[in-house]
Design a protein around this motif. Structure first.
Motif, short mmCIF file in Angstrom:
data_model
loop_
_atom_site.label_atom_id
_atom_site.label_comp_id
_atom_site.label_asym_id
_atom_site.label_seq_id
_atom_site.Cartn_x
_atom_site.Cartn_y
_atom_site.Cartn_z
N ASP A 122 0.46 0.90 -18.21
CA ASP A 122 0.86 2.27 -18.56
C ASP A 122 0.25 2.73 -19.88
N GLY A 123 -0.51 1.83 -20.54
CA GLY A 123 -1.10 2.18 -21.82
C GLY A 123 -0.18 1.93 -23.00
N ASP A 124 0.95 1.29 -22.76
CA ASP A 124 1.89 0.98 -23.83
C ASP A 124 1.54 -0.36 -24.47
N PRO A 125 1.71 -0.49 -25.78
CA PRO A 125 1.40 -1.76 -26.45
C PRO A 125 2.19 -2.91 -25.85
N LYS A 126 1.51 -4.06 -25.73
CA LYS A 126 2.20 -5.26 -25.23
C LYS A 126 1.97 -6.42 -26.19
N ASP A 127 2.91 -7.35 -26.21
CA ASP A 127 2.85 -8.48 -27.13
C ASP A 127 1.66 -9.39 -26.84
N VAL A 128 1.14 -9.98 -27.93
CA VAL A 128 0.09 -10.99 -27.82
C VAL A 128 0.58 -12.28 -28.47
N VAL A 129 0.01 -13.38 -28.03
CA VAL A 129 0.38 -14.67 -28.63
C VAL A 129 -0.37 -14.82 -29.96
N PRO A 130 0.15 -15.64 -30.85
CA PRO A 130 -0.55 -15.87 -32.13
C PRO A 130 -1.92 -16.52 -31.92
N VAL A 131 -2.80 -16.28 -32.87
CA VAL A 131 -4.10 -16.95 -32.85
C VAL A 131 -4.00 -18.19 -33.73
N LEU A 132 -4.68 -19.25 -33.33
CA LEU A 132 -4.63 -20.52 -34.04
C LEU A 132 -6.02 -20.85 -34.60
N PRO A 133 -6.22 -20.61 -35.91
CA PRO A 133 -7.52 -20.91 -36.51
C PRO A 133 -7.74 -22.42 -36.58
N GLU A 134 -9.01 -22.84 -36.44
CA GLU A 134 -9.33 -24.26 -36.44
C GLU A 134 -10.35 -24.64 -37.52
N SER A 135 -11.45 -23.94 -37.57
CA SER A 135 -12.52 -24.29 -38.52
C SER A 135 -12.20 -23.74 -39.91
N LYS A 136 -12.96 -24.17 -40.89
CA LYS A 136 -12.78 -23.69 -42.26
C LYS A 136 -12.96 -22.18 -42.34
N GLU A 137 -14.02 -21.66 -41.70
CA GLU A 137 -14.27 -20.22 -41.70
C GLU A 137 -13.11 -19.47 -41.05
#
Length: 154
Positions: A122-137
């Protein structure tokens, strides 16, 4: 791969190479900045879609830095990945490098951060899962994202 705690940055990493052609350039034979911005927006969307597992929209494009140009015959390599997530939004980093085919020299040409929002049918915002950084950058970009997010909200 999705789990309950989040997704690694590597799941959203996208790399694409494009050839700079005459229709992509201005009267100086360098690529139009708007063309590069379109590529950046597309790359950010691809990475965000991979992370969100669905449709996304662009909420903002900020801190675009054009550092060098590309000419007809050069190769542009674009790399993007999700650096930070909110409830429904994702910050995506996009880096563009130019490669001069004759010499093999590679130069950073553009860097940008975009905010993408996951949306439902419907174009409504939906939840996203967290991002998990791995490398130093990835960890550095993740940790510095809070400052960029505060600056965006001002």
């Amino acid at each position: 791969m999705m789990n309950m705690t989040g997704k690694p940055v590597s799941d959203s990493r996208t790399v694409q190479t494009r050839l700079v052609l005459p229709p992509d350039t201005n009267h100086l034979n360098t690529i139009f900045g708007g063309k590069v911005l379109a590529y950046i927006d597309e790359m950010a969307a691809l990475s965000a879609m991979k992370h969100a597992g669905g449709v996304v929209v662009t909420a903002s494009i900020d801190s675009v830095h054009f550092r060098s140009s590309a000419k007809v015959g050069d190769l542009l390599t674009l790399e993007s990945f999700v650096t930070y997530t909110g409830k429904t939004s994702m910050e995506v980093y996009v880096k563009v490098e130019v490669e001069h085919v004759a010499t093999g020299d590679r130069t950073l040409t553009t860097e940008s951060f975009l905010t993408m929002v996951a949306v439902d049918s419907d174009g409504d915002p939906k939840d996203v899962v967290p991002v998990l950084p791995e490398s130093k950058e990835e960890i550095e970009l993740y940790e510095s994202a809070r400052v960029r997010r505060l600056n965006r909200k001002r």
